[in-house]
Structure formats: C-alpha cells, structure tokens
Motif scaffolding. Structure first.
Motif, mmCIF file in Angstrom:
data_model
loop_
_atom_site.group_PDB
_atom_site.id
_atom_site.type_symbol
_atom_site.label_atom_id
_atom_site.label_comp_id
_atom_site.label_asym_id
_atom_site.label_seq_id
_atom_site.Cartn_x
_atom_site.Cartn_y
_atom_site.Cartn_z
ATOM 1 N N GLU A 12 21.316 30.688 53.005
ATOM 2 C CA GLU A 12 21.536 30.879 54.437
ATOM 3 C C GLU A 12 22.395 29.745 55.003
ATOM 4 O OE1 GLU A 12 17.757 32.604 56.486
ATOM 5 O OE2 GLU A 12 17.105 31.341 54.810
ATOM 6 N N PHE A 13 22.099 28.530 54.570
ATOM 7 C CA PHE A 13 22.853 27.345 54.991
ATOM 8 C C PHE A 13 24.334 27.509 54.653
ATOM 9 C CE2 PHE A 13 24.366 22.988 53.923
ATOM 10 C CZ PHE A 13 24.131 22.351 55.136
ATOM 11 N N ALA A 14 24.623 28.061 53.478
ATOM 12 C CA ALA A 14 26.003 28.237 53.023
ATOM 13 C C ALA A 14 26.781 29.221 53.895
ATOM 14 C CB ALA A 14 26.025 28.701 51.564
ATOM 15 N N LYS A 15 26.080 30.134 54.565
ATOM 16 C CA LYS A 15 26.743 31.148 55.400
ATOM 17 C C LYS A 15 27.139 30.631 56.775
ATOM 18 C CE LYS A 15 24.367 34.998 53.185
ATOM 19 N NZ LYS A 15 23.352 36.042 53.366
ATOM 20 N N GLY A 16 26.565 29.517 57.192
ATOM 21 C CA GLY A 16 26.889 28.944 58.497
ATOM 22 C C GLY A 16 25.811 27.974 58.930
ATOM 23 N N ARG A 17 26.240 26.869 59.574
ATOM 24 C CA ARG A 17 25.298 25.815 59.920
ATOM 25 C C ARG A 17 25.864 24.936 61.026
ATOM 26 N NH1 ARG A 17 27.659 25.640 55.349
ATOM 27 N NH2 ARG A 17 29.134 24.011 54.827
ATOM 28 N N ILE A 18 24.999 24.147 61.621
ATOM 29 C CA ILE A 18 25.427 23.169 62.613
ATOM 30 C C ILE A 18 26.344 22.170 61.923
ATOM 31 C CG2 ILE A 18 24.626 21.257 64.053
ATOM 32 C CD1 ILE A 18 22.102 22.941 64.637
ATOM 33 N N GLU A 19 27.450 21.888 62.566
ATOM 34 C CA GLU A 19 28.454 20.995 61.989
ATOM 35 C C GLU A 19 27.846 19.667 61.532
ATOM 36 O OE1 GLU A 19 32.793 20.490 63.461
ATOM 37 O OE2 GLU A 19 31.600 18.928 64.442
ATOM 38 N N GLY A 20 28.105 19.320 60.284
ATOM 39 C CA GLY A 20 27.658 18.054 59.731
ATOM 40 C C GLY A 20 26.195 17.999 59.319
ATOM 41 N N SER A 21 25.494 19.114 59.419
ATOM 42 C CA SER A 21 24.065 19.091 59.095
ATOM 43 C C SER A 21 23.828 19.013 57.589
ATOM 44 C CB SER A 21 23.358 20.311 59.683
ATOM 45 O OG SER A 21 23.863 21.507 59.125
ATOM 46 N N LEU A 22 22.636 18.551 57.245
ATOM 47 C CA LEU A 22 22.180 18.492 55.865
ATOM 48 C C LEU A 22 21.220 19.656 55.635
ATOM 49 C CD1 LEU A 22 21.294 14.686 55.717
ATOM 50 C CD2 LEU A 22 23.405 15.786 54.941
#
Length: 91
Positions: A12-22
């Motif tokens: 899910e993270f790979a599909k979109g995330r808050i900029e710069g998040s871990l």
C-alpha cells in the motif's frame, strides 16, 4: 521537523504516501524496527498514519513506538485518504 511513519503494508505504501514518510507496518514491526530506528531520533515528533479515519493500525504502531521509548508520538487521524484528498505533498 516531524517525521511521518506509515503503518500500512509495504504494498500500500508503494502505491502512494505522504512525501518523505517512512514505512513501518505493524506486522513488520519486529523485523524492521531496528533497521529504521536510526532514522527516528528520540526527541523528534513522530506522526503515525495509516489508510484512513477508520484504520486502527496507526494507533497500534503509535503504542509500540511509545513502548520503545518515544515520547512525542502523534497520530494523523485522517490518514493517507485525507492527505491525498487535500492535495498535500505526496510521493
């Protein structure tokens, strides 16, 4: 400066995330925490989020980080869903 940590699964993270998040999913916490700990200096505000308002993973991850000794852990309750809707910076 706050550090954002995504509690969702890596797919899910790979599909979109808050900029710069871990990414530190709840299910991978035991395996990945030691690897990410150097990027989470104690004394820095850590903002945990997951998929949306009804997601419980952020609460669980926040509790685990607090148990690991982090005092400044917050939850972004709207999660990725609200962040994306508002058009805020994303990767």
């Amino acid at each position: 400066r706050s550090i954002f940590v995504d509690a969702r699964k890596p797919e899910e993270f790979a599909k979109g995330r808050i900029e710069g998040s871990l990414n530190l999913s709840v299910e991978d916490f035991g395996a990945r925490y030691a690897e990410l700990a150097p990027q989470l200096p104690n004394g820095t505000e850590i903002v945990v989020y997951c998929g949306g308002k009804d997601c419980a993973m952020s609460r669980e991850l926040a509790d685990r980080l607090k148990a690991a000794g982090y005092a400044q852990v917050r939850i972004f309750r709207g999660g990725w869903e609200v962040w994306k809707e508002r058009g805020w910076p994303a990767d």
